[in-house]
Each structure stands twice: as C-alpha cells, then as structure tokens.
Design a protein around this motif. Structure first.
Motif, short mmCIF file in Angstrom:
data_model
loop_
_atom_site.label_atom_id
_atom_site.label_comp_id
_atom_site.label_asym_id
_atom_site.label_seq_id
_atom_site.Cartn_x
_atom_site.Cartn_y
_atom_site.Cartn_z
N ASN A 51 0.85 -1.19 0.00
CA ASN A 51 0.00 0.00 0.00
C ASN A 51 0.89 1.25 0.00
O ASN A 51 1.15 1.87 1.03
N ARG A 54 -0.62 4.68 1.33
CA ARG A 54 -0.73 4.81 2.80
C ARG A 54 0.67 4.96 3.41
O ARG A 54 0.88 5.75 4.34
N SER A 67 6.82 -0.53 -3.86
CA SER A 67 5.93 -1.65 -3.55
C SER A 67 6.70 -2.97 -3.57
O SER A 67 6.23 -3.97 -3.04
#
Ligand code: HSE
Length: 445
Positions: A51, A54, A67
């Motif tokens: 994520n 976030r 990621s």
C-alpha cells in the motif's frame, strides 16, 4: 572516542503496518537520544509496502516508498533491512536475500526464526552480518537481551513466560467474569484484542514459537519448534479456573523451557501457577517472563508484549546495537543464540512423556462409596503422590444429577508418562462419568 561524526546507519523497512509505523515514529521522535546512544544517526531511507499511498502518507516525501521489497534489498545504500512482513513464506526468501546482499537484518518474526532460524543464522554468520530479533519475543520486554547478555554468568535452570497477550487477556476475562472460552473469545474479537483468525494465539502456536527462541538462547541449542509440545487454551473451561482458584492457583498459558539432566523440556500449555507468585497476577494483554539462573536466582521481566510503539522499542534497540557494531569485526558480534556457534549443545528436547511436573486432575464421578479409594489406588500404582483433594457437592456441579460429583486432585511432581497411564486406568473405571481434565501445575519457586 565518540563516533558521533560517522554517517548514519541507513535502514530499509519491509512492511510499514503497526510495528513499522511505530518504528518510524519512535526513531523520529527520539532521534537525538538514539543518536547519542548509538554514536551515529539511524535513518529510515526506504520503505517497501504494497500500500504505497498509505506508506507515503505515514513517512512523507523524504523517504523513498516502493511496492517491491527487492528494490530495498538491491539498494546498495541500505545497511539494514527490517523485516516486518511476518510468516514463513516470502519473509523467509526476503530475509535470506537481504543476508546474501550483505545487509544486517532486524525482524520481529518469531514464526520464521522458530522454524527456519538455524538456516538463517548460518547464512548470516557466513556473510558476516547480524540478525537481531528482540521484537520477536514478548514485544517491548528486552528478554532476549537479558538472557543473551545480562545473564551470561548463569546456568539457566528454567524460563517460564506469559508470552502471548491475546490468550492472557482471554484467561483474565474468563476468571474475572466466570465465562467460558468461546464467549470471551468472541468478546475479545469484538474489542480487537483477538484477531479475526486467532488460531496461532489460542492454540498456543505463537507462544510456542517464542518459547522455542527462548529455549535456544537459554541453553545454546538449535531452534527446534518441531519438537515443542504445544497445547492452547481452547479446551479450558470456566469451572477449572474456578476450582484452581479455590485451591490457590491461577491458570496461565505458559511457555516453558527447563533443563533436566537428560535434556530440555520445551512446552507451552495452560498451567496452574500459585496465586501468590507475581506472574500469576499478570493480567490482561500484558506479558511477563521469569528466568531462574543458578547465580542470580529468580528474575522476572514484565511489560507490553505487542502493540505499535512497545514492539518498535525492541526493533529500534536492535538497530542501535547494529549501529554500534557495524564497523566492528564480525567476530565481535553477540551470537544470535547467545552461545558461540561452534559451542552449541546437543542436549535433546525431551518428549512430553519425559517431562516432570505436578498436575491438577478433575474427575466427574458417581458419588458412591469407594470411588476415591479406587482413584488414589491407581495413582499409587504409578508412584504418583497426591498433594491435595477437594470434592464439590453434587448440586454445585450437576444440578439435577445429584448422584454425580467433581473430584479435584493436585499431585506432586511426576513424569507425564506415568500420569498418562494413571489417567487411562482412571478413565476406564465405570464410576468415572466424563473425560478426565488434566492440567499441568508449576510452583515456579
Ligand atoms: N499475537 C501476539 C500476542 C502478539 O497476542 O501476544 C504478537 O506476538
């Protein structure tokens, strides 16, 4: 001489959930204190998280967020990889890849180390890097450091700990409110104290992973989760908690590692502990570990076993250790399992039948003449000595079944194998009307 002018240690986080977020916050808030202790700064330079959005919100623009965890491992500027993914799957691959890339590793992953620790520690030694894992056992409590460094003068006689907060919360609620396990579990899930899938916690697996690590550090034996005896709290009933209390005991899920002449006991199970012991009064989600050493005597360590900043406290302490040693020769690193790798013990983990402990035994019996005599006779045949007996009146235990009663026995120490034989013989008596409940008891004196 201060190393204050040295360049900071650069850290890459794999996963920035609860613990990763806490690590980022604590490092930022306490950076000045931490730098003074470590002799250099510690900076999170890169984060990998699925994520990304976030993660970026959490760490801001100064930190590179990706990621793909392998980008962190491949970054030549990263000195330490902090693995906070969990589990035995991809986490194992990434930890081994980070080691192969010459990175030090910090992990909170007890499952991974309890099962694959031997391979991981060997890879790290080969590569001359550190694998630190204070956060893997009892969260914020520095029990690894205490055993590995503070207690190195001692022969460790036993270690016994409440090392799973979820189950301690459930047991505390069961005792306080007289409720059965299933009811309390549902309430704990509703309040967020227990996970949606609580299997690892309630079946004792999480505590057994941690006990496995403690046994390895206490005795210099390889991690051997496959040899650990594991029993959770799912079959525990409120009535046994009540009877235990009447006999002066509380029931706690303990992870235990104990030295015997023939080997090491490694077991996790619900355990009766005398009410007057400090550890019996550790309530709610708190953790506590007792260590008995021949020189120091009994010691106890208490605190939060989970949560964002308590666990981050342990992760950051590992980072400080690495920062202090990173320029030192690998031979000066503290060995991960406290003992030098060429001085490990070959003492076996004992099968549960060889474990020596005392027992609480509850029998639902027909309330007839001679029943108790038969039971004590069977125990005597196995050389098992009785410490205490109580009988509960039929109306207290069985409502309309006034011809039944509960007999509760406490025994002195015996081998589990003997107790198994006695239980099989008692269970075969026609006057024993329900499956016998047997719980282990530890005086922790
Ligand atoms: N699930 C664990 C506990 C925390 O309940 O204590 C992480 O080890």
């Amino acid at each position: 001489m201060s190393q204050d002018n040295q360049k900071p240690v650069r850290v890459g986080l794999l996963g920035i959930g609860t613990v990763g977020g806490g690590t980022f916050t604590v490092l930022k808030r306490n950076q000045e204190e931490i730098r003074r202790r470590a002799g250099r700064g510690i900076s999170i330079d890169m984060v990998a998280d699925l994520n990304v959005a976030r993660a970026k919100e959490l760490v801001g623009d100064a930190v590179e967020v990706v990621s793909d965890a392998r980008q962190v491992i491949a970054n030549p500027n990263i000195d330490v990889v902090v693995e906070l993914i969990g589990g035995y799957g991809i986490a194992k691959t990434l930890v081994l890849e980070a080691i192969a890339a010459g990175k030090h590793v910090v992990t909170a992953n007890k499952a991974l180390l309890a099962v694959h620790g031997t391979e991981i520690f060997a890879a790290a030694r080969e590569k001359g890097v550190m694998v630190a894992f204070e956060a893997a056992v009892a969260g914020g409590i520095p029990i690894i450091k205490s055993l590995r460094e503070g207690l190195t003068a001692n022969q460790i006689q036993w270690v016994a700990g409440i090392i799973n907060g979820t189950t301690n919360f459930i047991l505390s609620e069961m005792r306080d409110k007289g409720l059965d396990f299933d009811v309390v579990l549902k309430e704990a899930q509703r309040l967020g104290y227990a996970e949606a899938d609580p299997t690892f916690d309630i079946e004792g697996i999480d505590a057994a992973h941690k006990a496995t690590l403690l046994s390895a550090i206490a005795y210099g034996i390889p991690v051997q989760f496959d040899k650990a005896y594991v029993e959770g709290i799912t079959k525990l009933s409120a009535v046994d908690i009540k009877y235990a209390e009447q006999l002066g005991y509380r029931i706690k899920l303990l992870g235990i590692a104990k030295r015997q002449a023939a080997g090491i006991e490694l077991r996790t199970h619900p355990t009766l502990v005398p009410q007057r012991r400090l550890i019996a009064n550790v309530e709610g989600a708190m953790n506590a570990v007792m260590v008995q050493g021949d020189a120091v005597g009994t010691t106890m360590y208490y605190g939060k076993g989970a949560g964002s900043e308590p666990t981050a406290s342990a992760v950051v302490a590992d980072l400080v250790d690495i920062a202090r040693l990173t320029d030192a020769p690998a031979a000066s690193y503290v060995p991960p399992l406290a003992f030098q790798h060429d001085s490990m013990s070959t003492l076996p983990i004992l099968p549960i039948e060889e474990v020596v402990t005392s027992f609480y035994v509850r029998l639902r019996v027909a309330d007839q003449t001679g029943v108790l005599a038969k039971i004590t006779g069977i125990l005597a045949e196995q050389g098992i000595s009785i410490d205490a007996v109580i009988q509960r009146e039929a109306d207290e235990v069985s409502g309309e079944n006034g011809n039944q009663t509960d007999l509760i026995l406490l025994t002195h120490d015996t081998k589990e194998g003997r107790m198994n034989k006695a239980i099989a013989a008692m269970q075969a008596l026609p006057t024993v009307l329900a499956p016998i409940v047997r719980l282990r008891k530890e005086e922790l004196a």
